[in-house]
Design a protein around this motif. Structure first.
Motif, short mmCIF file in Angstrom:
data_model
loop_
_atom_site.label_atom_id
_atom_site.label_comp_id
_atom_site.label_asym_id
_atom_site.label_seq_id
_atom_site.Cartn_x
_atom_site.Cartn_y
_atom_site.Cartn_z
N ARG A 143 -5.98 -1.67 -15.85
CA ARG A 143 -5.36 -0.50 -15.22
C ARG A 143 -4.09 -0.89 -14.48
O ARG A 143 -3.18 -0.08 -14.30
CB ARG A 143 -6.34 0.17 -14.25
CG ARG A 143 -7.55 0.81 -14.89
CD ARG A 143 -8.47 1.34 -13.81
NE ARG A 143 -8.85 0.27 -12.89
CZ ARG A 143 -9.44 0.48 -11.71
NH1 ARG A 143 -9.69 1.72 -11.32
NH2 ARG A 143 -9.75 -0.54 -10.92
N PRO B 122 4.80 3.25 -4.38
CA PRO B 122 4.21 4.04 -5.47
C PRO B 122 3.57 3.18 -6.56
O PRO B 122 2.54 3.52 -7.11
CB PRO B 122 5.40 4.83 -6.01
CG PRO B 122 6.35 4.93 -4.87
CD PRO B 122 6.20 3.64 -4.11
N HIS C 120 0.26 0.72 -13.83
CA HIS C 120 1.15 0.84 -12.67
C HIS C 120 2.50 0.19 -12.96
O HIS C 120 3.55 0.74 -12.63
CB HIS C 120 0.51 0.18 -11.45
CG HIS C 120 -0.75 0.84 -10.99
ND1 HIS C 120 -0.77 2.04 -10.31
CD2 HIS C 120 -2.05 0.48 -11.13
CE1 HIS C 120 -2.01 2.38 -10.03
NE2 HIS C 120 -2.82 1.45 -10.52
N GLU D 94 -7.49 -5.68 -4.60
CA GLU D 94 -6.44 -5.93 -5.58
C GLU D 94 -5.12 -6.26 -4.90
O GLU D 94 -4.40 -7.18 -5.32
CB GLU D 94 -6.28 -4.71 -6.49
CG GLU D 94 -7.44 -4.51 -7.45
CD GLU D 94 -7.39 -3.16 -8.15
OE1 GLU D 94 -7.81 -3.09 -9.32
OE2 GLU D 94 -6.95 -2.17 -7.53
N ARG D 95 -4.80 -5.53 -3.82
CA ARG D 95 -3.56 -5.82 -3.10
C ARG D 95 -3.62 -7.18 -2.41
O ARG D 95 -2.60 -7.87 -2.28
CB ARG D 95 -3.27 -4.70 -2.09
CG ARG D 95 -2.67 -3.45 -2.73
CD ARG D 95 -2.10 -2.53 -1.67
NE ARG D 95 -3.14 -1.94 -0.85
CZ ARG D 95 -3.76 -0.80 -1.11
NH1 ARG D 95 -3.44 -0.12 -2.19
NH2 ARG D 95 -4.67 -0.33 -0.31
N GLY E 88 0.33 1.68 -4.68
CA GLY E 88 -0.41 2.48 -3.71
C GLY E 88 -1.83 2.80 -4.11
O GLY E 88 -2.71 2.98 -3.25
N ASP E 89 -2.10 2.89 -5.42
CA ASP E 89 -3.44 3.25 -5.89
C ASP E 89 -4.36 2.05 -6.04
O ASP E 89 -5.53 2.22 -6.41
CB ASP E 89 -3.34 3.99 -7.24
CG ASP E 89 -2.68 5.36 -7.11
OD1 ASP E 89 -2.71 5.90 -5.98
OD2 ASP E 89 -2.14 5.85 -8.11
N LEU E 90 -3.88 0.86 -5.79
CA LEU E 90 -4.72 -0.32 -5.92
C LEU E 90 -5.73 -0.38 -4.77
O LEU E 90 -5.50 0.16 -3.68
CB LEU E 90 -3.87 -1.59 -5.92
CG LEU E 90 -2.82 -1.75 -7.03
CD1 LEU E 90 -2.09 -3.07 -6.85
CD2 LEU E 90 -3.47 -1.68 -8.40
N SER E 91 -6.82 -1.06 -5.00
CA SER E 91 -7.80 -1.27 -3.94
C SER E 91 -7.29 -2.33 -2.97
O SER E 91 -6.35 -3.09 -3.28
CB SER E 91 -9.14 -1.70 -4.53
OG SER E 91 -9.02 -3.01 -5.10
N ASP E 92 -7.91 -2.40 -1.79
CA ASP E 92 -7.51 -3.43 -0.83
C ASP E 92 -7.69 -4.82 -1.42
O ASP E 92 -6.87 -5.72 -1.17
CB ASP E 92 -8.35 -3.29 0.44
CG ASP E 92 -8.00 -2.03 1.23
OD1 ASP E 92 -6.90 -1.48 1.01
OD2 ASP E 92 -8.83 -1.61 2.06
N ALA F 291 0.81 -1.22 0.00
CA ALA F 291 0.00 0.00 0.00
C ALA F 291 0.84 1.27 0.00
O ALA F 291 0.40 2.32 -0.48
CB ALA F 291 -0.94 0.00 1.20
#
Length: 234
Positions: free
Chosen positions: A127, A18, A131, A27-28, A21-25, A15
């Motif tokens: 998307r 960089p 990244h 997705e992570r 960091g923009d991924l959803s929980d 999270a």
């Protein structure tokens, strides 16, 4: 070698990166299933030239050296990566044997992100590829800057640029001493800057004789930031 660490939160670490960091929980969480913690001792090889690469790596603790070897055995350091930085992304996407060697410069903890998991995530959400592309583009930009430096800047200028690379702009307006710690050997830094170790040492002696720096083993005290910044252009 692999290691399991219950205290290390992979999703939380992703999270703050960089690249992720923009991924959803969600997705992570999916990405973390393809991550493994790996420890390497100082001097241990992470990748060797010709190895098949089924993951890229993120440095959590320690440092790794990316380098190539000439037929004569001479080493050329391409990059030194530290905490939060990644490597081998392009190799994963190109699906080719590794053209470089990677060696741990200290006891290091790396996070490997499997190729299979990355490709699955791209299929689920295109998307995600943006990244990954951004991370690879940052590395390409850095390599272009390196080539520019080798072609257009003198060895002295490259040395001074290295010493001032982490000096804040505010510090340049101050008269105080700035200390730079060399976290790797001078020979490794010289190779990274495409200089010989002898030239590297000679420049340090010259800058010390000009009372611009003081050298104490692996600590270099910059006595006058502004004068040092302008010295290489004389």
């Amino acid at each position: 070698m692999k290691t399991n660490s219950e205290s290390f939160d992979v999703q939380r670490y992703l999270a703050v990166m960089p690249m992720f960091g923009d991924l959803s929980d969600e997705e992570r969480a999916r990405l973390s299933t393809g991550c493994q913690l790996k420890r390497y001792a100082r001097g241990e090889m992470v990748l060797c030239h010709g190895d098949l690469c089924d993951a890229f790596y993120v440095v959590i603790v320690g440092q790794a050296k990316l380098f190539m070897l000439a037929p004569t055995g001479q080493e050329k350091v391409i990059e030194i990566v530290g905490p939060g930085q990644s490597f081998a992304e392009a190799i994963v996407f190109l699906d080719i044997p590794s053209p470089i060697n990677v060696q741990s410069l200290s006891d290091s903890l790396l996070l490997s992100v499997s190729k299979k998991t990355v490709f699955t995530e791209i299929e689920l959400d295109h998307r995600f590829s943006l990244h990954m592309l951004a991370g690879i583009s940052r590395r390409l930009h850095g390599l272009v800057q390196d080539v520019e430096g080798y072609a257009l800047r003198s060895g002295m200028q490259r040395m001074i640029g290295f010493l001032l690379r982490d000096v804040e702009q505010d510090a340049q307006r101050q008269a105080g001493v700035v200390t730079v710690s060399l976290l790797v050997s001078k020979a490794t830094i010289a190779s990274r800057l495409s200089l010989t170790p002898e030239y590297f040492s000679r420049v340090l002696h010259e800058l010390e004789a000009e009372h611009l720096i003081e050298v104490d083993k692996r600590e270099i005290r910059i006595l006058d930031v502004q004068r040092l910044a302008g010295y290489g252009s004389q």
